[in-house]
Design an enzyme around this catalytic site. Structure first.
Site, mmCIF file in Angstrom:
data_model
loop_
_atom_site.group_PDB
_atom_site.id
_atom_site.type_symbol
_atom_site.label_atom_id
_atom_site.label_comp_id
_atom_site.label_asym_id
_atom_site.label_seq_id
_atom_site.Cartn_x
_atom_site.Cartn_y
_atom_site.Cartn_z
ATOM 1 N N PHE A 1 10.883 -0.310 -14.076
ATOM 2 C CA PHE A 1 11.378 0.842 -13.310
ATOM 3 C C PHE A 1 12.887 0.700 -13.183
ATOM 4 O O PHE A 1 13.384 -0.326 -12.739
ATOM 5 C CB PHE A 1 10.743 0.907 -11.913
ATOM 6 C CG PHE A 1 11.180 2.139 -11.165
ATOM 7 C CD1 PHE A 1 10.557 3.361 -11.390
ATOM 8 C CD2 PHE A 1 12.232 2.094 -10.263
ATOM 9 C CE1 PHE A 1 10.983 4.520 -10.729
ATOM 10 C CE2 PHE A 1 12.659 3.245 -9.596
ATOM 11 C CZ PHE A 1 12.033 4.456 -9.839
ATOM 12 N N LYS B 1 20.296 -1.727 -3.630
ATOM 13 C CA LYS B 1 19.467 -1.989 -2.461
ATOM 14 C C LYS B 1 20.086 -2.875 -1.373
ATOM 15 O O LYS B 1 20.629 -2.371 -0.406
ATOM 16 C CB LYS B 1 18.131 -2.544 -2.932
ATOM 17 C CG LYS B 1 17.283 -1.462 -3.673
ATOM 18 C CD LYS B 1 15.898 -1.958 -3.909
ATOM 19 C CE LYS B 1 15.026 -1.021 -4.738
ATOM 20 N NZ LYS B 1 14.479 0.099 -3.980
ATOM 21 N N ASP C 1 18.408 -5.803 -14.747
ATOM 22 C CA ASP C 1 18.398 -4.884 -13.606
ATOM 23 C C ASP C 1 17.927 -5.657 -12.375
ATOM 24 O O ASP C 1 16.739 -5.951 -12.218
ATOM 25 C CB ASP C 1 17.468 -3.703 -13.907
ATOM 26 C CG ASP C 1 17.481 -2.669 -12.779
ATOM 27 O OD1 ASP C 1 18.037 -2.965 -11.707
ATOM 28 O OD2 ASP C 1 16.907 -1.585 -12.976
HETATM 29 N N1 PLP Z 1 16.128 -0.411 -10.700
HETATM 30 C C1 PLP Z 1 15.157 -1.083 -10.067
HETATM 31 C C2 PLP Z 1 14.711 -2.409 -10.588
HETATM 32 C C3 PLP Z 1 14.564 -0.549 -8.915
HETATM 33 O O1 PLP Z 1 13.583 -1.221 -8.288
HETATM 34 C C4 PLP Z 1 15.019 0.704 -8.433
HETATM 35 C C5 PLP Z 1 14.416 1.305 -7.235
HETATM 36 O O2 PLP Z 1 13.377 0.942 -6.777
HETATM 37 C C6 PLP Z 1 16.047 1.362 -9.136
HETATM 38 C C7 PLP Z 1 16.586 0.765 -10.261
HETATM 39 C C8 PLP Z 1 16.563 2.690 -8.660
HETATM 40 O O3 PLP Z 1 17.307 2.527 -7.514
HETATM 41 P P1 PLP Z 1 17.629 3.789 -6.561
HETATM 42 O O4 PLP Z 1 16.336 4.246 -5.987
HETATM 43 O O5 PLP Z 1 18.593 3.241 -5.555
HETATM 44 O O6 PLP Z 1 18.258 4.828 -7.427
#
Ligand code: PLP
Length: 406
Positions: A140, A254, A225
């Site tokens: 994700f 986050k 990520d």
């Molecule tokens: N990347 C990862 C690994 C995530 O867990 C998330 C959100 O849960 C995102 C990107 C996207 O982040 P945002 O919701 O702040 O756009």
């Protein structure tokens, strides 16, 4: 209508209905605790999905935001501000040095930046056709169109075709499949150190090291990520550190602002240099108010050695959870844990029962609950949460059994 019902009615009339929310509205927080519109107390074992790592309303973070709000909230990125370069320097030191950062307002934007940068670098070195990003099934990476295209969950793509081109997926953990997918068109490989939304699935031992080796051999950028796993959550500052590797590009968000919206895309110098003036930008990214929160967060995390606290509490919590009846196994690292329930128990039903009983967790898959409490959680709070979870599982199981045999 009580206060909550009023809020719900307003949301149903005026809010876009893209979240199926649980029936509670929170109005106040303190550390691991939250209070709803009726004054009921809850233990927050989700931290707004890995965001409020220092707990709700942390006094030093709140003070830093309040002070900065009175001084200067925002100027344009057409000018320097006196906080963002300091935060960039601190993040660079944490990741190991030799890189540069672009600040964003969210995780998806950090991922967008990573994708654009990796393409720019790939095309500059491998030619105009070198722009593909390989990511993994179950990953994700966010909801904006390119981050969604990078997300290896085809069912989430269906409603939004056509998505940007140039994304392919391989099985998470299968290094041979990745090696076979790497050709001259591939600019970057993007992975999570632990797939968070995909179910809290840690990369198998040796996988990140092998991805690093392949990317180095083929001169492809490795993007990790760390939006969900970064900043102490897994017991290290970053999840990839457990594998002893360093990526070319790292995305964060986050926990960085402990609730203030701020994200970051770090890249090693040579890769970062692929961005020319005007290639990328953001009105809000790196603005003083959000950065003031992040600077306070990093200071507290350093002072308290928060990654070590998370590692310790995580071990104790995982052990207590694994001993509960109805729990088949516990996976994850530090304080990013998934509780896999016995096959006859529905995780969403247990999460709802936990909420009724004053504990916030979420069903990360049909059969698993995710626990990601603030990293400063105490032993007593963990004990209380485990008790509530145990009771909730027992209630859900006995209700299900009474339905089968009336
Ligand atoms: N990347 C990862 C690994 C995530 O867990 C998330 C959100 O849960 C995102 C990107 C996207 O982040 P945002 O919701 O702040 O756009």
């Amino acid at each position: 209508m009580n206060h909550f019902e009023e809020l719900r009615a307003l949301d149903e009339q005026y809010g876009m209905q893209n979240y199926q929310r649980l029936p509670v509205a929170f109005v106040k927080g303190d550390g691991v605790q939250l209070w709803d519109t009726d004054g009921r107390r809850y233990l927050d074992f989700l931290s707004g999905i890995s965001v409020v790592s220092l707990g709700h309303a942390h006094p030093e973070v709140a003070q830093s935001i309040a002070d900065q709000a009175k001084l200067l909230c925002h100027i344009s990125n057409l000018y320097y501000n006196d906080l963002a370069p300091r935060l960039a320097a601190q993040l660079d030191a944490l990741i190991g040095g030799g890189g540069r950062t672009f600040f964003t307002n969210s995780g998806a934007e950090a991922v967008e930046c990573a994708i654009k940068l990796a393409r720019r670098y790939g095309q500059a070195h491998g030619g105009p056709e070198c722009y593909e990003i390989i990511s993994t099934y179950g990953s994700f990476h966010g909801r904006t169109l390119a981050a969604l295209a990078a997300t290896g969950q085809p069912q989430k793509h269906e409603a939004f075709q056509p998505l940007p081109r140039g994304f392919r997926y391989v099985e998470f953990g299968a290094i041979d499949a990745l090696a076979a997918a790497l050709d001259d068109r591939v600019a970057a490989v993007m992975v999570e150190s632990i797939q968070g939304e995909g179910g809290v699935i840690p990369a198998p031992p040796g996988y990140l090291e092998a991805v690093r080796d392949l990317c180095t051999e083929r001169e492809i950028s490795m993007i990790v990520d760390e939006v969900q796993t970064g900043l102490g959550r897994t017991g290290d500052w970053f999840g990839f550190q457990a594998a002893g590797i360093r990526p070319d590009i790292v995305t964060l968000a986050k926990a960085l602002g402990n609730g203030m919206p701020i994200g970051a895309c770090w890249a090693r110098d040579e890769v970062a240099a692929a961005f020319q003036f005007g290639d990328h930008g953001s009105t809000f990214g790196g603005q003083p108010l959000a950065v003031s929160a992040a600077l306070a967060v990093l200071k507290i995390m350093h002072d308290l050695d928060v990654p070590t606290l998370a590692a310790r509490s995580g071990l104790l919590l995982a052990e207590a959870l694994a001993a509960l009846p109805g729990v088949a196994s516990v996976r994850g690292r530090g304080l990013l844990l998934a509780v896999e329930l016995d096959p006859d128990i529905d995780a969403a039903t247990v999460a709802t029962k936990c909420l009724e009983n004053g504990l916030i967790v979420n069903a990360v898959t049909k059969s698993a609950l995710r626990l990601a409490p603030p990293l400063l959680v105490s032993e007593d709070e963990c004990t209380e949460a485990v008790e509530i979870l145990g009771e909730s599982i027992t209630t859900v199981r006995s209700l299900a059994e009474s339905e089968i045999s009336p």
